[in-house]
Design an enzyme around this catalytic site. Structure first.
Site, short mmCIF file in Angstrom:
data_model
loop_
_atom_site.label_atom_id
_atom_site.label_comp_id
_atom_site.label_asym_id
_atom_site.label_seq_id
_atom_site.Cartn_x
_atom_site.Cartn_y
_atom_site.Cartn_z
N LYS A 1 15.87 1.15 3.16
CA LYS A 1 15.18 0.00 3.74
C LYS A 1 14.42 -0.79 2.67
O LYS A 1 14.46 -2.01 2.64
CB LYS A 1 14.19 0.44 4.83
CG LYS A 1 14.81 1.18 5.99
CD LYS A 1 13.83 1.38 7.13
CE LYS A 1 12.62 2.23 6.78
NZ LYS A 1 12.92 3.66 6.57
N ARG B 1 7.83 1.49 14.42
CA ARG B 1 8.25 2.88 14.23
C ARG B 1 8.25 3.66 15.56
O ARG B 1 8.73 4.78 15.60
CB ARG B 1 7.27 3.62 13.32
CG ARG B 1 7.39 3.39 11.84
CD ARG B 1 8.40 4.31 11.17
NE ARG B 1 7.92 5.05 10.02
CZ ARG B 1 7.63 4.53 8.83
NH1 ARG B 1 7.70 3.25 8.63
NH2 ARG B 1 7.25 5.32 7.85
N ARG C 1 14.10 9.68 -5.40
CA ARG C 1 13.50 8.35 -5.45
C ARG C 1 12.33 8.28 -6.43
O ARG C 1 11.46 9.13 -6.46
CB ARG C 1 13.01 8.00 -4.04
CG ARG C 1 12.49 6.62 -3.90
CD ARG C 1 12.63 6.13 -2.50
NE ARG C 1 11.76 6.81 -1.55
CZ ARG C 1 11.72 6.49 -0.26
NH1 ARG C 1 12.49 5.55 0.22
NH2 ARG C 1 10.91 7.14 0.55
N ARG D 1 6.43 9.02 -5.20
CA ARG D 1 5.35 8.86 -4.21
C ARG D 1 4.87 10.21 -3.72
O ARG D 1 5.66 11.14 -3.58
CB ARG D 1 5.90 8.07 -3.02
CG ARG D 1 5.71 6.59 -3.18
CD ARG D 1 6.49 5.80 -2.18
NE ARG D 1 6.48 6.41 -0.84
CZ ARG D 1 7.12 5.89 0.20
NH1 ARG D 1 7.81 4.79 0.06
NH2 ARG D 1 7.09 6.47 1.37
N ARG E 1 8.30 14.00 7.64
CA ARG E 1 8.59 12.58 7.91
C ARG E 1 9.91 12.43 8.66
O ARG E 1 10.04 11.58 9.53
CB ARG E 1 8.61 11.79 6.60
CG ARG E 1 7.21 11.63 6.02
CD ARG E 1 7.23 11.09 4.61
NE ARG E 1 7.75 9.75 4.54
CZ ARG E 1 8.31 9.23 3.45
NH1 ARG E 1 8.41 9.94 2.36
NH2 ARG E 1 8.74 8.00 3.47
P1 AMP Z 1 6.86 4.28 4.56
O1 AMP Z 1 6.46 3.76 3.22
O2 AMP Z 1 7.38 3.19 5.48
O3 AMP Z 1 7.78 5.45 4.52
O4 AMP Z 1 5.50 4.79 5.26
C1 AMP Z 1 4.69 5.78 4.66
C2 AMP Z 1 3.74 6.36 5.70
O5 AMP Z 1 2.90 5.31 6.22
C3 AMP Z 1 4.39 6.96 6.92
O6 AMP Z 1 4.80 8.30 6.69
C4 AMP Z 1 3.26 6.84 7.94
O7 AMP Z 1 2.26 7.81 7.70
C5 AMP Z 1 2.66 5.49 7.61
N1 AMP Z 1 3.32 4.37 8.34
C6 AMP Z 1 4.03 3.34 7.82
N2 AMP Z 1 4.46 2.51 8.78
C7 AMP Z 1 4.00 3.00 9.95
C8 AMP Z 1 4.13 2.60 11.31
N3 AMP Z 1 4.84 1.51 11.67
N4 AMP Z 1 3.51 3.36 12.25
C9 AMP Z 1 2.81 4.45 11.92
N5 AMP Z 1 2.66 4.91 10.66
C10 AMP Z 1 3.26 4.19 9.67
#
Ligand code: AMP
Length: 235
Positions: free
Chosen positions: A22, A97, A143, A176, A187
């Site tokens: 993504k 999400r 990654r 990360r 996750r």
């Molecule tokens: P990502 O970078 O999109 O993988 O997001 C990293 C972390 O941010 C996730 O594991 C969640 O803890 C939080 N997060 C990001 N987007 C959302 C969302 N739409 N709803 C809830 N938590 C989110």
């Protein structure tokens, strides 16, 4: 390549499990169409980094790889989507999400962008990047990203020219915190549990498009561009 600012692509939602690509595909859309990427993960990480009240609230939840509660997301997302740089469109990366977030987004767009919606320009195009689960863990553990420009690499599929070094910035690449294996499992479990209903939400509304995320990065990009230009050309 200059951005193609003639296309108003409207909101684009990319769905798919962590590691589906993504982030990479969002960047390509951003470069081609000159619209911003709105990544809720990035926005939240920035809040954590700056120690804002929201950042303090979400820090531990994020470190555990769990989803931030829905109510904490809405003001942050609304504030971002109201900014003028979102007028021609934007790529939502990592949001919605949960199906509650999807319903909130529909209501938000109806309320705030009603006129545009009437003209059909504000309806999100929802694209699911489908990937084989077995390859996912490897993709995520490979990654790396550049702490300076945010470019994403993968030691297996998209390595930098020099190991551990950003091609553009020359800075040392980082992993990360939440890409560690035990956190990734959490996750993926959160994705299974909470995000699949989002796919079903949009499928039910007839708004879901699917691309094959196991194809090469270039091919996935082409599939997405075709979809975006095909969808908007009639408007
Ligand atoms: P990502 O970078 O999109 O993988 O997001 C990293 C972390 O941010 C996730 O594991 C969640 O803890 C939080 N997060 C990001 N987007 C959302 C969302 N739409 N709803 C809830 N938590 C989110």
């Amino acid at each position: 390549m200059a951005a193609d600012t003639a296309h108003n692509i409207g909101p684009v939602i990319l769905l798919g499990p962590p590691g589906a690509g993504k982030g990479t595909q969002s960047r390509r859309i951003v470069e081609r169409y000159g619209v911003p990427q709105v990544s809720t993960g990035d926005l939240l990480r920035e809040n954590v980094r700056q120690g804002t009240p929201l950042g303090i609230q979400v820090k531990d939840v994020m470190a555990r790889g769990e989803l931030v509660p829905d109510e904490l997301m809405y003001d942050m997302v609304a504030e971002r989507l109201r900014r003028t740089d979102c007028e021609r469109g934007y790529v939502l990366d990592g949001f919605p999400r949960t199906s509650a977030q999807a319903a909130w987004l529909d209501a938000f767009l109806q309320r705030e962008f009603f006129e545009k919606l009437q003209r059909g320009k504000c309806l999100p195009i929802v694209i699911r990047i489908g990937v084989d689960y077995n390859g996912l863990l490897r993709r995520i553990t490979g990654r790396r990203s550049c702490p300076v420009c945010g470019r994403i690499y993968n030691v297996y599929s998209q390595p930098p020219r020099v190991a551990d070094t950003c091609d553009v910035e020359g800075s040392k690449l980082v992993t990360r915190d939440d890409d560690r294996e035990e956190v990734i499992r959490e996750r993926l479990a959160a994705y299974e549990l909470q995000t699949k209903p989002v796919v079903e939400y949009y499928a039910h509304k007839g708004r879901l498009h699917c691309v094959d995320g196991d194809a090469s990065v270039e091919q996935v990009t082409k599939q997405i561009w075709r979809l975006l230009e095909g969808e908007r050309s009639g408007e």
